[in-house]
Design a protein around this motif. Sequence first.
Motif, PDB file in Angstrom:
ATOM      1  N   UNK A 129       0.833  -1.209   0.000  1.00  0.00           N
ATOM      2  CA  UNK A 129       0.000   0.000   0.000  1.00  0.00           C
ATOM      3  C   UNK A 129       0.866   1.258   0.000  1.00  0.00           C
ATOM      4  N   UNK A 130       1.918   1.218   0.831  1.00  0.00           N
ATOM      5  CA  UNK A 130       2.755   2.426   0.947  1.00  0.00           C
ATOM      6  C   UNK A 130       3.583   2.645  -0.324  1.00  0.00           C
ATOM      7  N   UNK A 131       4.037   1.563  -0.933  1.00  0.00           N
ATOM      8  CA  UNK A 131       4.782   1.710  -2.191  1.00  0.00           C
ATOM      9  C   UNK A 131       3.876   2.293  -3.276  1.00  0.00           C
ATOM     10  N   UNK A 132       2.633   1.769  -3.337  1.00  0.00           N
ATOM     11  CA  UNK A 132       1.676   2.273  -4.332  1.00  0.00           C
ATOM     12  C   UNK A 132       1.448   3.770  -4.139  1.00  0.00           C
ATOM     13  N   UNK A 133       1.273   4.171  -2.864  1.00  0.00           N
ATOM     14  CA  UNK A 133       1.026   5.590  -2.553  1.00  0.00           C
ATOM     15  C   UNK A 133       2.220   6.463  -2.976  1.00  0.00           C
ATOM     16  N   UNK A 134       3.424   5.966  -2.720  1.00  0.00           N
ATOM     17  CA  UNK A 134       4.614   6.751  -3.056  1.00  0.00           C
ATOM     18  C   UNK A 134       4.740   6.927  -4.576  1.00  0.00           C
ATOM     19  N   UNK A 135       4.481   5.835  -5.313  1.00  0.00           N
ATOM     20  CA  UNK A 135       4.551   5.930  -6.787  1.00  0.00           C
ATOM     21  C   UNK A 135       3.487   6.905  -7.290  1.00  0.00           C
ATOM     22  N   UNK A 136       2.256   6.767  -6.763  1.00  0.00           N
ATOM     23  CA  UNK A 136       1.170   7.662  -7.188  1.00  0.00           C
ATOM     24  C   UNK A 136       1.529   9.114  -6.877  1.00  0.00           C
ATOM     25  N   UNK A 137       2.075   9.339  -5.670  1.00  0.00           N
ATOM     26  CA  UNK A 137       2.433  10.706  -5.260  1.00  0.00           C
ATOM     27  C   UNK A 137       3.402  11.327  -6.273  1.00  0.00           C
ATOM     28  N   UNK A 138       4.404  10.526  -6.708  1.00  0.00           N
ATOM     29  CA  UNK A 138       5.396  11.092  -7.620  1.00  0.00           C
ATOM     30  C   UNK A 138       4.805  11.316  -9.020  1.00  0.00           C
ATOM     31  N   UNK A 139       3.834  10.482  -9.399  1.00  0.00           N
ATOM     32  CA  UNK A 139       3.134  10.753 -10.663  1.00  0.00           C
ATOM     33  C   UNK A 139       2.385  12.092 -10.543  1.00  0.00           C
ATOM     34  N   UNK A 140       1.744  12.312  -9.375  1.00  0.00           N
ATOM     35  CA  UNK A 140       1.012  13.574  -9.156  1.00  0.00           C
ATOM     36  C   UNK A 140       1.986  14.753  -9.153  1.00  0.00           C
ATOM     37  N   UNK A 141       3.137  14.548  -8.508  1.00  0.00           N
ATOM     38  CA  UNK A 141       4.137  15.630  -8.462  1.00  0.00           C
ATOM     39  C   UNK A 141       4.574  16.016  -9.880  1.00  0.00           C
ATOM     40  N   UNK A 142       4.856  14.997 -10.700  1.00  0.00           N
ATOM     41  CA  UNK A 142       5.270  15.274 -12.082  1.00  0.00           C
ATOM     42  C   UNK A 142       4.128  15.964 -12.843  1.00  0.00           C
ATOM     43  N   UNK A 143       2.883  15.501 -12.622  1.00  0.00           N
ATOM     44  CA  UNK A 143       1.766  16.149 -13.327  1.00  0.00           C
ATOM     45  C   UNK A 143       1.559  17.582 -12.830  1.00  0.00           C
ATOM     46  N   UNK A 144       1.896  17.853 -11.553  1.00  0.00           N
ATOM     47  CA  UNK A 144       1.815  19.226 -11.027  1.00  0.00           C
ATOM     48  C   UNK A 144       2.865  20.114 -11.683  1.00  0.00           C
ATOM     49  N   UNK A 145       4.084  19.582 -11.808  1.00  0.00           N
ATOM     50  CA  UNK A 145       5.141  20.354 -12.479  1.00  0.00           C
ATOM     51  C   UNK A 145       4.736  20.585 -13.946  1.00  0.00           C
ATOM     52  N   UNK A 146       4.108  19.575 -14.548  1.00  0.00           N
ATOM     53  CA  UNK A 146       3.601  19.721 -15.918  1.00  0.00           C
ATOM     54  C   UNK A 146       2.545  20.817 -16.010  1.00  0.00           C
ATOM     55  N   UNK A 147       1.673  20.868 -15.017  1.00  0.00           N
ATOM     56  CA  UNK A 147       0.644  21.918 -14.982  1.00  0.00           C
ATOM     57  C   UNK A 147       1.307  23.298 -14.887  1.00  0.00           C
ATOM     58  N   UNK A 148       2.312  23.395 -14.025  1.00  0.00           N
ATOM     59  CA  UNK A 148       3.038  24.671 -13.879  1.00  0.00           C
ATOM     60  C   UNK A 148       3.645  25.070 -15.220  1.00  0.00           C
ATOM     61  N   UNK A 149       4.241  24.096 -15.916  1.00  0.00           N
ATOM     62  CA  UNK A 149       4.869  24.392 -17.216  1.00  0.00           C
ATOM     63  C   UNK A 149       3.816  24.893 -18.216  1.00  0.00           C
ATOM     64  N   UNK A 150       2.701  24.155 -18.303  1.00  0.00           N
ATOM     65  CA  UNK A 150       1.658  24.538 -19.286  1.00  0.00           C
ATOM     66  C   UNK A 150       1.072  25.906 -18.949  1.00  0.00           C
ATOM     67  N   UNK A 151       0.881  26.179 -17.668  1.00  0.00           N
ATOM     68  CA  UNK A 151       0.224  27.427 -17.271  1.00  0.00           C
ATOM     69  C   UNK A 151       1.148  28.647 -17.407  1.00  0.00           C
ATOM     70  N   UNK A 152       2.447  28.463 -17.071  1.00  0.00           N
ATOM     71  CA  UNK A 152       3.295  29.644 -16.926  1.00  0.00           C
ATOM     72  C   UNK A 152       4.526  29.687 -17.832  1.00  0.00           C
ATOM     73  N   UNK A 153       4.881  28.561 -18.438  1.00  0.00           N
ATOM     74  CA  UNK A 153       6.151  28.558 -19.172  1.00  0.00           C
ATOM     75  C   UNK A 153       6.017  28.197 -20.649  1.00  0.00           C
ATOM     76  N   UNK A 154       5.038  27.384 -21.002  1.00  0.00           N
ATOM     77  CA  UNK A 154       4.918  26.937 -22.388  1.00  0.00           C
ATOM     78  C   UNK A 154       4.592  28.132 -23.274  1.00  0.00           C
ATOM     79  N   UNK A 155       5.154  28.166 -24.495  1.00  0.00           N
ATOM     80  CA  UNK A 155       4.831  29.265 -25.406  1.00  0.00           C
ATOM     81  C   UNK A 155       3.330  29.256 -25.720  1.00  0.00           C
ATOM     82  N   UNK A 156       2.716  30.455 -25.732  1.00  0.00           N
ATOM     83  CA  UNK A 156       1.288  30.544 -26.048  1.00  0.00           C
ATOM     84  C   UNK A 156       1.099  30.339 -27.527  1.00  0.00           C
ATOM     85  N   UNK A 157       0.166  29.401 -27.898  1.00  0.00           N
ATOM     86  CA  UNK A 157      -0.054  29.159 -29.345  1.00  0.00           C
ATOM     87  C   UNK A 157      -1.345  29.817 -29.802  1.00  0.00           C
TER      88      UNK A 157
END
Length: 157
Positions: A129-157
Amino acid sequence: MSSFFPTRGFLGTGATFAADINLVVQLIMGAALITGLVLAKQKRYQAHGICQTTVLLLNLLMIGLVMWPSFREQVRPSLRKVVHNWYYAAAAGHAVLGITAELLGLYIVIVAGTDILPLWLRFKHWKRWMQTELVLWFIVLVSGVGTYYVWYMAPVR
Ligand code: HEM
């Protein structure tokens, strides 16, 4: 929220101050979770429990202060655009995964740290259970960083 934090961010990306703080805190919390994993490997289970629970509770604060208000104001009113627009799709996908990770984490902390749940609601394979949670957490972290990139850094098309 805008009255709680200054408006301008400090990372030079054009993000808000709240988003920059959230990004930095989330990366520190990711490092803390890895530290907690090392503590478990060293069989220092009490320190491991304190470390992971602190991150989980601090994240509730970050969701309440930064991410939920931002989701409510900027994403929820435009949920119909999720399919066509990366701006909304990134944040909506991230939010679904994030809610799952936070709820799963709270469930694990309740089972591991208390006796309040009946036996049939308690899991036995703690490690899995704890391993699953840790893997999921890091997927969420990466998707959060992705959200930050799309919202504030990606070139506007
Ligand atoms: C394990 C749980 C979570 C982690 C590790 C996480 C991580 C992150 C990270 C690193 C960012 C980028 C920094 C930023 O733009 O603020 C972010 C942004 C965001 N997150 Fe999360 N998050 C989690 C849970 C949630 C939840 C439950 C929601 C739903 C309400 C959510 C909604 C958002 C939104 C809307 C943003 C953009 C905020 C903004 O820039 O104004 N997140 N998250």
